[in-house]
Design a protein around this motif. Structure first.
Motif, PDB file in Angstrom:
ATOM      1  N   TYR A   1      23.021  35.869  50.131  1.00 34.12           N
ATOM      2  CA  TYR A   1      21.693  36.094  49.549  1.00 34.12           C
ATOM      3  C   TYR A   1      20.800  36.870  50.516  1.00 34.12           C
ATOM      4  N   HIS A   2      20.808  36.472  51.792  1.00 37.65           N
ATOM      5  CA  HIS A   2      19.989  37.166  52.788  1.00 37.65           C
ATOM      6  C   HIS A   2      20.448  38.605  52.984  1.00 37.65           C
ATOM      7  N   GLU A   3      21.752  38.850  52.967  1.00 42.57           N
ATOM      8  CA  GLU A   3      22.268  40.214  53.107  1.00 42.57           C
ATOM      9  C   GLU A   3      21.791  41.099  51.967  1.00 42.57           C
ATOM     10  N   VAL A   4      21.889  40.601  50.760  1.00 37.24           N
ATOM     11  CA  VAL A   4      21.462  41.376  49.595  1.00 37.24           C
ATOM     12  C   VAL A   4      19.947  41.583  49.624  1.00 37.24           C
ATOM     13  N   SER A   5      19.190  40.551  49.980  1.00 38.15           N
ATOM     14  CA  SER A   5      17.729  40.673  50.051  1.00 38.15           C
ATOM     15  C   SER A   5      17.305  41.693  51.102  1.00 38.15           C
TER      16      SER A   5
ATOM     17  N   SER B   1      19.046  44.194  52.188  1.00 40.14           N
ATOM     18  CA  SER B   1      19.420  45.523  51.707  1.00 40.14           C
ATOM     19  C   SER B   1      18.412  46.048  50.696  1.00 40.14           C
ATOM     20  N   LEU B   2      17.962  45.190  49.806  1.00 42.47           N
ATOM     21  CA  LEU B   2      16.950  45.610  48.837  1.00 42.47           C
ATOM     22  C   LEU B   2      15.671  46.042  49.552  1.00 42.47           C
TER      23      LEU B   2
ATOM     24  N   LEU C   1      22.535  45.387  43.082  1.00 44.89           N
ATOM     25  CA  LEU C   1      21.988  44.466  44.081  1.00 44.89           C
ATOM     26  C   LEU C   1      21.157  43.363  43.434  1.00 44.89           C
ATOM     27  N   LEU C   2      20.325  43.707  42.465  1.00 44.00           N
ATOM     28  CA  LEU C   2      19.510  42.700  41.793  1.00 44.00           C
ATOM     29  C   LEU C   2      20.371  41.706  41.017  1.00 44.00           C
ATOM     30  N   ASP C   3      21.420  42.203  40.352  1.00 44.74           N
ATOM     31  CA  ASP C   3      22.343  41.309  39.640  1.00 44.74           C
ATOM     32  C   ASP C   3      23.030  40.353  40.609  1.00 44.74           C
ATOM     33  N   ARG C   4      23.442  40.885  41.755  1.00 43.55           N
ATOM     34  CA  ARG C   4      24.125  40.055  42.760  1.00 43.55           C
ATOM     35  C   ARG C   4      23.175  38.995  43.307  1.00 43.55           C
ATOM     36  N   LYS C   5      21.924  39.389  43.569  1.00 40.44           N
ATOM     37  CA  LYS C   5      20.932  38.441  44.080  1.00 40.44           C
ATOM     38  C   LYS C   5      20.697  37.318  43.063  1.00 40.44           C
ATOM     39  N   TYR C   6      20.574  37.688  41.791  1.00 37.84           N
ATOM     40  CA  TYR C   6      20.381  36.694  40.740  1.00 37.84           C
ATOM     41  C   TYR C   6      21.595  35.753  40.651  1.00 37.84           C
ATOM     42  N   GLU C   7      22.780  36.311  40.704  1.00 37.83           N
ATOM     43  CA  GLU C   7      24.008  35.494  40.659  1.00 37.83           C
ATOM     44  C   GLU C   7      24.038  34.492  41.809  1.00 37.83           C
ATOM     45  N   LEU C   8      23.660  34.942  42.992  1.00 38.69           N
ATOM     46  CA  LEU C   8      23.666  34.051  44.156  1.00 38.69           C
ATOM     47  C   LEU C   8      22.638  32.934  44.000  1.00 38.69           C
TER      48      LEU C   8
END
Length: 139
Positions: free
Chosen positions: A50-54, A56-57, A71-78
């Motif tokens: 979650y922190h990695e994706v955040s 990156s965004l 990236l937003l889809d991945r963050k939501y999934e996490l």
């Protein structure tokens, strides 16, 4: 080495610094790969992902709609997976509390709320209590 430290052994910033000013596609691919490599390691892995994706965004200089959506889809999934997972160790509890504490205020305007709302203040206060009671520092 504790599980929390295990996930911090490779700095994504150091990798990106080595390749210069990376295009959005590289940042997006790097974040998704890093997130995928640890998200099967339980709550701590999910939190790290979650922190990695955040990050990156937040660091994207620009992105295509497809990259941003990935990236937003991945963050939501996490977030969904973290909400469903029960933390069983102090490290897991603190990791989840840090995400709530760091990111809840960002979502409040979207849902027409604010940090001065007593229920939100209580939730943020609880995250601070959880973090400090388990030996962590409030950032």
């Amino acid at each position: 080495m504790s599980k929390a430290k295990e996930f911090n052994t490779i700095s994504r910033r150091a990798v990106l610094a080595g390749i210069g000013s990376a295009p959005a596609a590289v940042i997006c691919t790097s974040a998704l790969a890093a997130a995928s490599s640890v998200d099967d390691r339980g709550i701590l892995g999910l939190c790290h992902a979650y922190h990695e994706v955040s990050r990156s965004l937040a660091e994207l200089p620009w992105a295509s709609d497809r990259e941003l959506e990935e990236l937003l889809d991945r963050k939501y999934e996490l977030i969904v997976r973290l909400a469903e997972a029960q933390a069983r160790t102090p490290d897991e509890i603190v990791a989840k509390a840090r995400i709530v504490r760091a990111h809840l205020p960002d979502y409040l305007p979207v849902f027409e709320s604010e940090t001065e709302n007593p229920e939100i203040r209580l939730a943020l206060s609880l995250t601070a209590d959880v973090i400090t009671a388990n030996g962590g520092a409030i950032a």
